[in-house]
Write a protein that holds these residues in place. Sequence first.
Motif, PDB file in Angstrom:
ATOM      1  N   LEU A   1      50.505  44.815  47.175  1.00  0.00           N
ATOM      2  CA  LEU A   1      50.553  44.462  45.748  1.00  0.00           C
ATOM      3  C   LEU A   1      49.157  44.274  45.152  1.00  0.00           C
ATOM      4  O   LEU A   1      49.023  43.848  44.012  1.00  0.00           O
ATOM      5  CB  LEU A   1      51.340  43.149  45.562  1.00  0.00           C
ATOM      6  N   SER A   2      48.113  44.616  45.931  1.00  0.00           N
ATOM      7  CA  SER A   2      46.763  44.282  45.470  1.00  0.00           C
ATOM      8  C   SER A   2      46.394  44.980  44.161  1.00  0.00           C
ATOM      9  O   SER A   2      45.604  44.460  43.381  1.00  0.00           O
ATOM     10  CB  SER A   2      45.728  44.587  46.547  1.00  0.00           C
TER      11      SER A   2
ATOM     12  N   ARG B   1      39.596  43.709  49.868  1.00  0.00           N
ATOM     13  CA  ARG B   1      40.803  42.887  50.085  1.00  0.00           C
ATOM     14  C   ARG B   1      40.986  42.640  51.579  1.00  0.00           C
ATOM     15  O   ARG B   1      41.876  43.210  52.235  1.00  0.00           O
ATOM     16  CB  ARG B   1      42.030  43.588  49.489  1.00  0.00           C
TER      17      ARG B   1
ATOM     18  N   VAL C   1      44.125  37.982  40.595  1.00  0.00           N
ATOM     19  CA  VAL C   1      42.855  37.332  40.951  1.00  0.00           C
ATOM     20  C   VAL C   1      41.974  38.295  41.737  1.00  0.00           C
ATOM     21  O   VAL C   1      42.463  39.139  42.490  1.00  0.00           O
ATOM     22  CB  VAL C   1      43.077  36.042  41.777  1.00  0.00           C
TER      23      VAL C   1
ATOM     24  N   CYS D   1      47.295  42.658  41.431  1.00  0.00           N
ATOM     25  CA  CYS D   1      46.908  41.259  41.651  1.00  0.00           C
ATOM     26  C   CYS D   1      46.242  40.694  40.398  1.00  0.00           C
ATOM     27  O   CYS D   1      45.570  41.397  39.662  1.00  0.00           O
ATOM     28  CB  CYS D   1      45.939  41.186  42.825  1.00  0.00           C
TER      29      CYS D   1
ATOM     30  N   TYR E   1      48.580  31.612  42.631  1.00  0.00           N
ATOM     31  CA  TYR E   1      47.635  32.720  42.460  1.00  0.00           C
ATOM     32  C   TYR E   1      48.109  34.061  42.975  1.00  0.00           C
ATOM     33  O   TYR E   1      47.513  35.089  42.643  1.00  0.00           O
ATOM     34  CB  TYR E   1      46.316  32.383  43.191  1.00  0.00           C
ATOM     35  N   CYS E   2      49.163  34.096  43.767  1.00  0.00           N
ATOM     36  CA  CYS E   2      49.472  35.312  44.518  1.00  0.00           C
ATOM     37  C   CYS E   2      50.887  35.795  44.210  1.00  0.00           C
ATOM     38  O   CYS E   2      51.815  34.991  44.127  1.00  0.00           O
ATOM     39  CB  CYS E   2      49.323  34.994  46.012  1.00  0.00           C
ATOM     40  N   GLN E   3      51.025  37.106  44.062  1.00  0.00           N
ATOM     41  CA  GLN E   3      52.342  37.657  43.720  1.00  0.00           C
ATOM     42  C   GLN E   3      53.382  37.413  44.816  1.00  0.00           C
ATOM     43  O   GLN E   3      54.574  37.441  44.544  1.00  0.00           O
ATOM     44  CB  GLN E   3      52.221  39.164  43.491  1.00  0.00           C
ATOM     45  N   HIS E   4      52.926  37.163  46.029  1.00  0.00           N
ATOM     46  CA  HIS E   4      53.898  36.907  47.099  1.00  0.00           C
ATOM     47  C   HIS E   4      54.567  35.544  46.932  1.00  0.00           C
ATOM     48  O   HIS E   4      55.521  35.250  47.657  1.00  0.00           O
ATOM     49  CB  HIS E   4      53.201  37.018  48.472  1.00  0.00           C
TER      50      HIS E   4
ATOM     51  N   CYS F   1      47.538  44.089  51.753  1.00  0.00           N
ATOM     52  CA  CYS F   1      48.506  43.705  50.716  1.00  0.00           C
ATOM     53  C   CYS F   1      48.923  44.932  49.907  1.00  0.00           C
ATOM     54  O   CYS F   1      48.065  45.634  49.352  1.00  0.00           O
ATOM     55  CB  CYS F   1      47.904  42.651  49.796  1.00  0.00           C
TER      56      CYS F   1
ATOM     57  N   GLY G   1      42.995  37.028  54.078  1.00  0.00           N
ATOM     58  CA  GLY G   1      44.394  36.772  53.706  1.00  0.00           C
ATOM     59  C   GLY G   1      44.984  37.835  52.811  1.00  0.00           C
ATOM     60  O   GLY G   1      46.194  37.826  52.566  1.00  0.00           O
ATOM     61  N   CYS G   2      44.171  38.748  52.281  1.00  0.00           N
ATOM     62  CA  CYS G   2      44.690  39.816  51.409  1.00  0.00           C
ATOM     63  C   CYS G   2      44.738  41.166  52.143  1.00  0.00           C
ATOM     64  O   CYS G   2      45.118  42.178  51.525  1.00  0.00           O
ATOM     65  CB  CYS G   2      43.834  39.955  50.159  1.00  0.00           C
TER      66      CYS G   2
ATOM     67  N   GLN H   1      42.996  30.637  49.224  1.00  0.00           N
ATOM     68  CA  GLN H   1      43.479  30.681  50.610  1.00  0.00           C
ATOM     69  C   GLN H   1      42.784  29.609  51.457  1.00  0.00           C
ATOM     70  O   GLN H   1      43.434  28.952  52.274  1.00  0.00           O
ATOM     71  CB  GLN H   1      43.276  32.085  51.183  1.00  0.00           C
TER      72      GLN H   1
ATOM     73  N   ALA I   1      40.743  34.721  45.282  1.00  0.00           N
ATOM     74  CA  ALA I   1      41.863  34.615  46.230  1.00  0.00           C
ATOM     75  C   ALA I   1      41.409  33.888  47.498  1.00  0.00           C
ATOM     76  O   ALA I   1      42.139  33.063  48.063  1.00  0.00           O
ATOM     77  CB  ALA I   1      42.384  36.013  46.574  1.00  0.00           C
TER      78      ALA I   1
HETATM   79  S1  SF4 Z   1      48.745  39.563  45.545  1.00  0.00           S
HETATM   80 FE1  SF4 Z   1      48.147  37.876  46.923  1.00  0.00          FE
HETATM   81  S2  SF4 Z   1      47.793  38.821  48.932  1.00  0.00           S
HETATM   82 FE2  SF4 Z   1      47.858  40.462  47.394  1.00  0.00          FE
HETATM   83  S3  SF4 Z   1      45.704  40.804  46.871  1.00  0.00           S
HETATM   84 FE3  SF4 Z   1      46.512  39.339  45.376  1.00  0.00          FE
HETATM   85  S4  SF4 Z   1      46.066  37.297  46.220  1.00  0.00           S
HETATM   86 FE4  SF4 Z   1      45.804  38.805  47.885  1.00  0.00          FE
END
Ligand code: SF4
Length: 373
Positions: free
Chosen positions: A340-341, A331, A346, A344, A364-367, A338, A334-335, A355, A351
Motif C-alpha cells: 500500500l506504500s 520503504r 506519511v 501511504c 499513521y498507517c493504512q494497515h 508494503c 517496518g514498511c 514505528q 513512518a
Molecule cells: S501504509 Fe503503513 S506500512 Fe505501508 S508504507 Fe505507509 S506507513 Fe509504511
Amino acid sequence: MPVIVSPQEDIYVAVRPGAQTGMQLPGANYEELAVAATHGHPVPSWFADAARRAWRIDLAGRPTGSVVTVRRPSTSPVTYSRASWEINKGCNFACEHCYLEQRPFAGLPLNEKLTLIDMLRDMGVLWFQITGGEPLIDPDFPPAYERAHDAGMMVEILTNGSRLARRDHLAMFTARRPHKITVSMYGASPETADALTQTRGAFTNMYRGLQAAAVADLPIEVTIIVTKHNVAELDDMRALIDEIGFPRNEYGSISPTYTGNGATLGTQAPGYLDKSAIFAGCPAGHTSFHVDPHGFATMCKVGRDHPISLIAEGPEGLLRLPAIADAQMLRTGGCSGCTLSSTCRVCRPMARVYQAAKAPLEHYCQHGERNPA
Ligand code: SF4
Ligand code: SF4
C-alpha cells in the motif's frame, strides 16, 4: 528592502517579503537590475510597472539599490533554495504534545551563527525558516535575523508569540519585515492555554503579541494546534483570530517526538487526525535541508540520519546529503514490502518515527485503517 531579486535554481525571481505573489524574470532583465543596483541607477520603468501591478508599490525613480536587493548567483559548490534552522531548542513553554523530546537551551556562538547564515546565503538559500524551541528567547536571534534579512532571504519565523509584543522585537520586525511570522495558538483562554503549555501567562503573552503585531501591521499567520486539551475552545480560537484579522490554519495531527517517543500521542484530539493527503514525494535533501542548533545539517526536521557539520565541513559536506536523503526515503524497516506504500499518507522518515514509538497503526498507517483514531 521592499523587493528581492534572486537566481533560483535555473530561473530568476522577484519576490517581496509578506507578499504571496512573485514574478519570474528573464536573465537579461535580472542582469539589468543587478547593474542598476550596483551603479545607483533608478529602478527601470519596466520593473517599476511590474512591481506596481504585482504588489501595488511605487518604485519609480528610486535608486535601484535602495529598494531592490539583488542576490548574486551562488558561489558555493552546492546550491539550495530552502533551509530551516533551529536556532535553539530551548523553549519558555512546556507543551505536552511537543515533537521535541528534549529542549536544551544551547546553540552555536554568535560568530558561528553568522557564519552559518553567510554560508546559506552563498548556497543560494532564498526561503529561510527560523524555528526552535522558541526562537525569540535566544539572545542571538536579533543579529542572526538581521543578517539573514540583509542577505536578501525571505525569512519565516515560527514562534509561540509570547515575546512578540516586546518593543525591541517589534522595532526589529518593522525595520526589517519578515516574509511571515507563524504564531502557534494553544487555547482561547488563560485556563486552557496555560494548562496545555504548562506555563503561566502563556495565553496573555501570546494574545498581547498578536495584538501588538496587528498594530505594527506584521505579516502574521496563526496556526491553531488542536489537541484533546483545547478542542472544546476551537470555535473560540477561530473567533479570536478572525476578530484581529489574521489568516489562520489548523493542525490536529499529533506525531510522536521526532526521536520516537509516543508519549505525545495521548494528546491527540479524536477526529482531528488529518488523513486527507497521499504522500506524493518530497524534495528534502535535494532542494531544501534543515540545520540544528549546533550547525548540523540533515534532510529535514524528521529525517536526521548522518548529520553533517556545516561549521566543520563547510558547504562541501552537503554534497553527501542527496544520497543520505534518498536512503531515508526507501520503504525499508517496518514498511518493507508494503503493497500500500503508493497510497501511504506519511513519508518514510515519519513512518519510522511512528514505528519507533510503537504508535497504534490507525494514527499513521493504512494497515490500521479499520480503527480510525
Ligand atoms: S501504509 Fe503503513 S506500512 Fe505501508 S508504507 Fe505507509 S506507513 Fe509504511
Ligand atoms: S518529514 Fe517527510 S515530508 Fe516532511 S520534509 Fe521530511 S521527508 Fe519530507
